[in-house]
Design a protein around this motif. Structure first.
Motif, mmCIF file in Angstrom:
data_model
loop_
_atom_site.group_PDB
_atom_site.id
_atom_site.type_symbol
_atom_site.label_atom_id
_atom_site.label_comp_id
_atom_site.label_asym_id
_atom_site.label_seq_id
_atom_site.Cartn_x
_atom_site.Cartn_y
_atom_site.Cartn_z
ATOM 1 N N ALA A 17 15.945 -18.081 7.257
ATOM 2 C CA ALA A 17 15.191 -17.313 6.265
ATOM 3 C C ALA A 17 14.888 -18.166 5.031
ATOM 4 O O ALA A 17 13.794 -18.069 4.455
ATOM 5 N N VAL A 18 15.812 -19.021 4.637
ATOM 6 C CA VAL A 18 15.586 -19.892 3.479
ATOM 7 C C VAL A 18 14.470 -20.891 3.772
ATOM 8 O O VAL A 18 13.614 -21.156 2.913
ATOM 9 N N VAL A 19 14.452 -21.434 4.987
ATOM 10 C CA VAL A 19 13.367 -22.349 5.367
ATOM 11 C C VAL A 19 12.028 -21.612 5.345
ATOM 12 O O VAL A 19 11.014 -22.164 4.905
ATOM 13 N N GLY A 20 12.023 -20.357 5.792
ATOM 14 C CA GLY A 20 10.796 -19.568 5.752
ATOM 15 C C GLY A 20 10.299 -19.345 4.341
ATOM 16 O O GLY A 20 9.102 -19.466 4.062
ATOM 17 N N ILE A 21 11.219 -19.041 3.433
ATOM 18 C CA ILE A 21 10.832 -18.855 2.031
ATOM 19 C C ILE A 21 10.287 -20.159 1.448
ATOM 20 O O ILE A 21 9.293 -20.167 0.718
ATOM 21 N N LYS A 22 10.930 -21.282 1.793
ATOM 22 C CA LYS A 22 10.462 -22.574 1.289
ATOM 23 C C LYS A 22 9.067 -22.898 1.814
ATOM 24 O O LYS A 22 8.217 -23.390 1.060
ATOM 25 N N LEU A 23 8.813 -22.627 3.084
ATOM 26 C CA LEU A 23 7.481 -22.898 3.630
ATOM 27 C C LEU A 23 6.426 -22.027 2.958
ATOM 28 O O LEU A 23 5.324 -22.509 2.639
ATOM 29 N N MET A 24 6.734 -20.758 2.715
ATOM 30 C CA MET A 24 5.769 -19.882 2.048
ATOM 31 C C MET A 24 5.531 -20.314 0.606
ATOM 32 O O MET A 24 4.406 -20.298 0.111
ATOM 33 N N ARG A 25 6.602 -20.719 -0.078
ATOM 34 C CA ARG A 25 6.471 -21.173 -1.463
ATOM 35 C C ARG A 25 5.638 -22.439 -1.552
ATOM 36 O O ARG A 25 4.773 -22.583 -2.424
ATOM 37 N N ASP A 26 5.875 -23.383 -0.636
ATOM 38 C CA ASP A 26 5.102 -24.619 -0.640
ATOM 39 C C ASP A 26 3.634 -24.364 -0.321
ATOM 40 O O ASP A 26 2.758 -25.091 -0.775
ATOM 41 N N THR A 27 3.357 -23.343 0.471
ATOM 42 C CA THR A 27 1.967 -22.987 0.750
ATOM 43 C C THR A 27 1.273 -22.502 -0.521
ATOM 44 O O THR A 27 0.119 -22.853 -0.782
ATOM 45 N N VAL A 28 1.975 -21.712 -1.310
ATOM 46 C CA VAL A 28 1.393 -21.206 -2.555
ATOM 47 C C VAL A 28 1.055 -22.361 -3.497
ATOM 48 O O VAL A 28 0.024 -22.350 -4.170
ATOM 49 N N PHE A 29 1.904 -23.406 -3.520
ATOM 50 C CA PHE A 29 1.665 -24.544 -4.400
ATOM 51 C C PHE A 29 0.812 -25.630 -3.751
ATOM 52 O O PHE A 29 0.558 -26.667 -4.367
ATOM 53 N N GLY A 30 0.388 -25.417 -2.504
ATOM 54 C CA GLY A 30 -0.520 -26.352 -1.844
ATOM 55 C C GLY A 30 0.148 -27.576 -1.258
ATOM 56 O O GLY A 30 -0.507 -28.591 -1.049
ATOM 57 N N ILE A 31 1.429 -27.531 -0.983
ATOM 58 C CA ILE A 31 2.141 -28.662 -0.388
ATOM 59 C C ILE A 31 2.157 -28.464 1.123
ATOM 60 O O ILE A 31 2.677 -27.471 1.625
#
Length: 77
Positions: A17-31
Motif C-alpha cells: 500500500a505504501v508503494v501504491g501511495i508513492k506511485l500515485m504521489r509521484d504521478t501528481v508531481f510528474g515523476i
C-alpha cells in the motif's frame, strides 16, 4: 514466533500500500519511473497496489477480530 510471523504477514501488504501511495504521489508531481511508459498507467498501478494492500490488511484485521468476537453484529457471520 507466531507474533513475528503475524507481523511479517502484516508488513507485506502495508508495504504494498505504501508503494501504491508513492506511485500515485509521484504521478501528481510528474515523476515517471523507467519501467512504466506513461504517467496515467503509473497512477493506475499505484491505485491497484494501494487497493490490494489495503484489502489484504483489512481482511487480516477483520478475520482476527472475528475470531475474538470484537466486531459489530453486521460483520459477524
Amino acid at each position: 514466533m507466531q507474533r513475528y510471523l503475524a507481523l511479517l504477514l502484516a508488513v507485506i501488504p502495508i508495504s504494498l500500500a505504501v508503494v501504491g501511495i508513492k506511485l500515485m504521489r509521484d504521478t501528481v508531481f510528474g515523476i515517471l519511473f523507467s519501467p512504466i511508459p506513461v504517467l496515467w498507467l503509473q497512477f493506475v498501478i499505484g491505485a491497484l497496489c494501494f487497493a490490494i494492500g489495503f484489502y489484504i490488511f483489512g481482511g487480516f484485521i477483520l478475520y482476527r477480530d472475528r475470531k475474538r468476537n470484537k466486531v459489530q453484529a453486521r460483520f459477524r457471520r
